[in-house]
Design an enzyme around this catalytic site. Structure first.
Site, short mmCIF file in Angstrom:
data_model
loop_
_atom_site.label_atom_id
_atom_site.label_comp_id
_atom_site.label_asym_id
_atom_site.label_seq_id
_atom_site.Cartn_x
_atom_site.Cartn_y
_atom_site.Cartn_z
CE1 TYR A 1 -18.50 6.94 37.54
CE2 TYR A 1 -19.23 4.87 37.59
CZ TYR A 1 -18.50 6.33 38.59
OH TYR A 1 -17.79 6.21 39.62
CB SER B 1 -16.07 10.09 39.19
OG SER B 1 -15.22 9.63 40.69
CG ASP C 1 -12.59 15.44 44.35
OD1 ASP C 1 -12.04 13.82 44.95
OD2 ASP C 1 -12.48 14.87 43.29
CG HIS D 1 -15.89 13.41 44.12
ND1 HIS D 1 -14.26 12.94 43.28
CD2 HIS D 1 -16.66 11.45 43.48
CE1 HIS D 1 -14.41 11.66 42.05
NE2 HIS D 1 -15.50 11.37 42.46
#
Length: 763
Positions: A525, A606, A693, A732
């Site tokens: 991430y 993301s 999203d 999302h």
């Protein structure tokens, strides 16, 4: 991304939850991809020829608008796929359909998909529980019997009483795509305000339920987004934020920027039209606010932010005996965006805040609203040199429960409210607290613990019985034949990145006498101050069990694992450090015999989708497969859609030349290359997005996929597939029904099975 992502379950400070929701939501940890070759390829000799590969997949030709060219900060930018930014055009819809017509058959019309889906469904089918929460006369908790699309909110009079269904979101839509997205109870527990999200959108519709009768009032509050609910202590109404001026559709499929949030007060039982506008900042359209009504009920505390990082503090005096019928006079306490402040509790005018002001690892300060100058602030719990203070919660009148992050492992303690003195240490294994509930007026707390190999243990502790240890209220058991967590190992290693910075990484695998290369799933991430803590993921367990695989979780710079300095080390002009850290993790795993390139898959969602996309552009030679979920791919225009402008705190503002130049260096869309030799061949790549999203608009994935497919279309060196899968009635990630989660995980595992070198398949 934006601090509006991660829902921590139960009652872990409402506006901290909202702040950590605005960009990304790392989804159920693990999933992956690889699309052009439908056979396993243990060595290059087994690879199909270019002609065979092209015969299997012919990419749709997306129209290139060669007139879409402009000069920005002296850069000539050709944006030939900008037409894909219009989600409602027929041409965009044809593009999406053409992509799904390739990816769906590849993923779903095969024996592997059915076998994997059946196993995943069985694995998913075990009871799941959330932390109990006490409000008024009842306890509440979430329960999922196993395969219910949405968890059900249950109600009990005592912890031993029969449970009853309080709110079942499964009854609100036939396909399970309406989700309970938030809930807040009135001070006396008589009412619950709750938000409903449809098709995964961030837009909420707020309803109000009577807790005794379990029935709703008639009103529905709409155009609510990125807002918590704060009840006044008289239980007559609450504050909430609404984008009342947003025109056009607001169902999550739009791309319009979210601006001009306004703060309203709603009285229970009245129409939305009668709500009182209490605060607005028209001169600052990007400002958003979260609110807290102080414990005493005399103050409304406004946390104002315009990005994902840092907030200002304002407050307004409330008069509990007087109705709120007009705008409130809001007064500043902190009028600069330079640190984070989260309200914990108060005693009279003395307010307790969790903050990183002059404390990169966070501290607890006390601010007297009657004498609020910074010189008068006092520190209750000072910053630790190494441990990061993640949050603090007031319970049992004069206690603070505090949670620290020490080398990516949570530590839970209790302190005295008035002195900050440590009074209790709660023993935890290597893992993370993923839910906690408790209030100042109650002596008991509930907290939930999970780890890579532990789905969840819920503990109950009562401060009026200090001699007793926390009791296990519930422990989740898996439905997987032969699974014994004692047969698996969890190790934490530290490896060096490109600049010799030591990066921590967890590696999870079956215990074995001899280390040998195995299929490996590397998940990352690295952004928005979010700490990637040890947590349980069904897809990851499926990967390990099915392929005798290895899971790896590096804690990249840009996250919050080591406080503000770690976050700063991977944002703005340091963003490349995040990509370097991830690439170094891949090199470490290969060099230390955990895996090999043709067995290594990377995944991220993301901001993590950006991570994966940037890394396959920069170092395609390191990876065998890549899964990029709901990623930010156009770094020159991200700020123009929905809530994207709030991410400038991590990425930089494209409207400023220096930031634009930095973004251009790594923007996935603008760094796609044509493979000119075998080392430049892209790994098998699966790009996943969804039509509702409105956090990271699917246009990012559309444009990136179009550019990638065009770049590799005629390359003799590109044999690996590039696929785009677009899901419908999904967003999302938050609120996604169980059946969709299982299908998406099946797509990912199937993709890995068909494209990675796997020599063990346990189905």
């Amino acid at each position: 991304m934006l601090k509006l992502f991660f829902k921590l379950s139960a009652n872990r400070r409402s506006h901290q939850t909202i702040k950590k929701t605005l960009l990304s939501q790392p989804l159920d940890h693990l999933t992956m991809s690889r699309p052009n070759a439908s056979v396993n390829r243990p060595t290059d000799l087994s690879r199909p020829s270019v002609e065979e590969s092209n015969a299997r997949i012919v990419y749709p030709e997306a129209r290139k608008d060669n007139k879409a060219e402009e000069m920005i900060h002296d850069y000539r930018i050709r944006d030939v796929y900008r037409w894909l930014e219009d989600p409602d055009s027929q041409e965009t819809q044809r593009f999406v359909n053409a992509q799904n017509n390739i990816s769906q058959p590849f993923l779903e019309k095969c024996e592997e998909w059915e076998s994997i889906n059946n196993k995943l469904t069985k694995l998913w089918n075990f009871p799941k529980y959330g932390c109990p929460m006490r409000y008024g006369s009842y306890y509440y908790y979430f329960k999922n019997t196993g395969l219910q699309n949405q968890s059900v909110l249950m109600q009990q009079e005592t912890l031993d009483s029969p449970e009853v269904i309080f709110l079942d979101a499964n009854s609100l839509s036939a396909d399970g795509t309406t989700a309970l997205s938030q809930k807040t109870f009135s001070e006396d527990g008589a009412f619950m305000a709750y938000g409903l999200s449809e098709s995964g959108s961030d837009w909420n519709k707020i309803r109000i339920r009577r807790t005794k009768e379990r029935t709703d009032f008639p009103e529905t509050l709409e155009k609510v987004k990125f807002s918590n609910v704060s009840w006044t202590k008289d239980n007559k109404g609450f504050f909430y934020g609404r984008y009342s001026g947003q025109d056009g559709k607001t169902d999550g499929s739009e791309t319009k920027q979210n601006e001009n949030q306004k703060l309203y007060y709603h009285r229970v039982g009245e129409s939305l039209d009668l709500d009182t506008l209490v605060a607005e900042f028209p001169e600052h359209p990007s400002w958003r606010f979260q609110t807290d009504v102080s414990e005493c009920g005399k103050y409304l505390i406004l946390s104002i932010s315009h990005t994902v990082r840092d907030n200002m503090l304002y407050y307004a005096d409330l008069k509990p005996d007087e109705a709120i019928t007009s705008k409130l006079e809001v007064k500043p306490i902190v009028d600069k965006f330079e640190a984070d402040y989260d309200y914990i509790t108060n005693e009279g005018s003395k307010m307790y805040f969790h903050t990183n002001k002059d404390a990169p690892n966070y501290r607890v300060v006390v601010i007297d609203f009657e004498n609020p100058a910074e010189a008068n602030w006092s520190t209750l719990i000072p910053e630790h040199e190494k441990d990061v203070l993640e949050w603090a919660k007031c319970v049992n009148g004069d206690k603070l429960v505090v949670c620290y992050n020490r080398d990516v492992k949570n530590i839970l303690q209790a302190c005295e409210l008035h002195t900050g003195k440590l009074i209790r240490q709660f023993g935890l294994d290597i893992g993370a607290i993923n839910g906690i509930s408790g209030k100042k007026k109650y002596s008991e707390i509930f907290y939930s613990f999970s780890s890579f190999l532990t789905p969840g243990i819920i503990y109950h502790y009562d401060f009026t019985k200090p001699v007793e240890k926390p009791k296990v209220l519930r422990e989740t058991s898996l439905n997987l034949d032969g699974f014994d967590r004692d047969n698996y190992s969890v190790e934490q290693v530290f490896y060096k990145s490109a600049d010799d910075t030591e990066i921590p990484m967890f590696i999870i695998q079956r215990k074995r006498d001899v280390v040998e290369p195995r299929p490996c799933l590397l998940y990352g991430y690295g952004g928005f101050n979010h700490s990637l803590m040890p947590s349980f993921g069904i897809t990851g367990l499926m990967f390990m069990d099915t392929f005798d695989g290895v899971l790896a979780f590096p804690n990249l710079r840009g996250g919050g694992e080591y406080g503000v300095e770690w976050h700063n080390g991977g944002r703005l002009f340091n963003k490349q450090n995040c990509f370097n850290d991830f690439q170094a993790a891949a090199e470490y795993l290969s060099q230390n015999n955990y895996t090999t390139k043709d067995r290594l898959a990377i995944q991220g969602a993301s901001n993590g989708g950006l991570l994966v996309a940037a890394c396959i552009n920069q170092r395609p030679d390191l990876f065998g497969a890549a899964v990029a979920q709901v990623g930010v791919m156009d770094m020159l225009r991200f700020d123009k859609f929905t809530i994207g402008h709030a991410w400038c705190s991590d990425y930089g503002n494209p409207n400023e030349r220096e930031h634009f130049a930095n973004l251009f260096k790594y923007s996935p869309l603008h760094n796609v290359h044509i493979p000119l030799n075998p080392n430049q061949e892209y790994p098998s790549t699966l790009i996943l997005t969804a039509d509702h999203d409105d956090r990271v608009s699917p246009l990012h994935s559309f444009k990136f996929a179009a550019a990638l497919q065009e770049a590799v279309r005629h390359s003799e060196y590109q044999l690996n597939p590039i696929l785009l899968r677009v899901y419908t009635k999904a967003g999302h990630g938050a609120g996604k029904p169980t059946r969709m989660r299982i299908s998406e995980s099946t797509d990912i595992i199937t993709f890995l099975k068909k494209t990675l070198n796997v020599d063990c398949v346990n189905l």
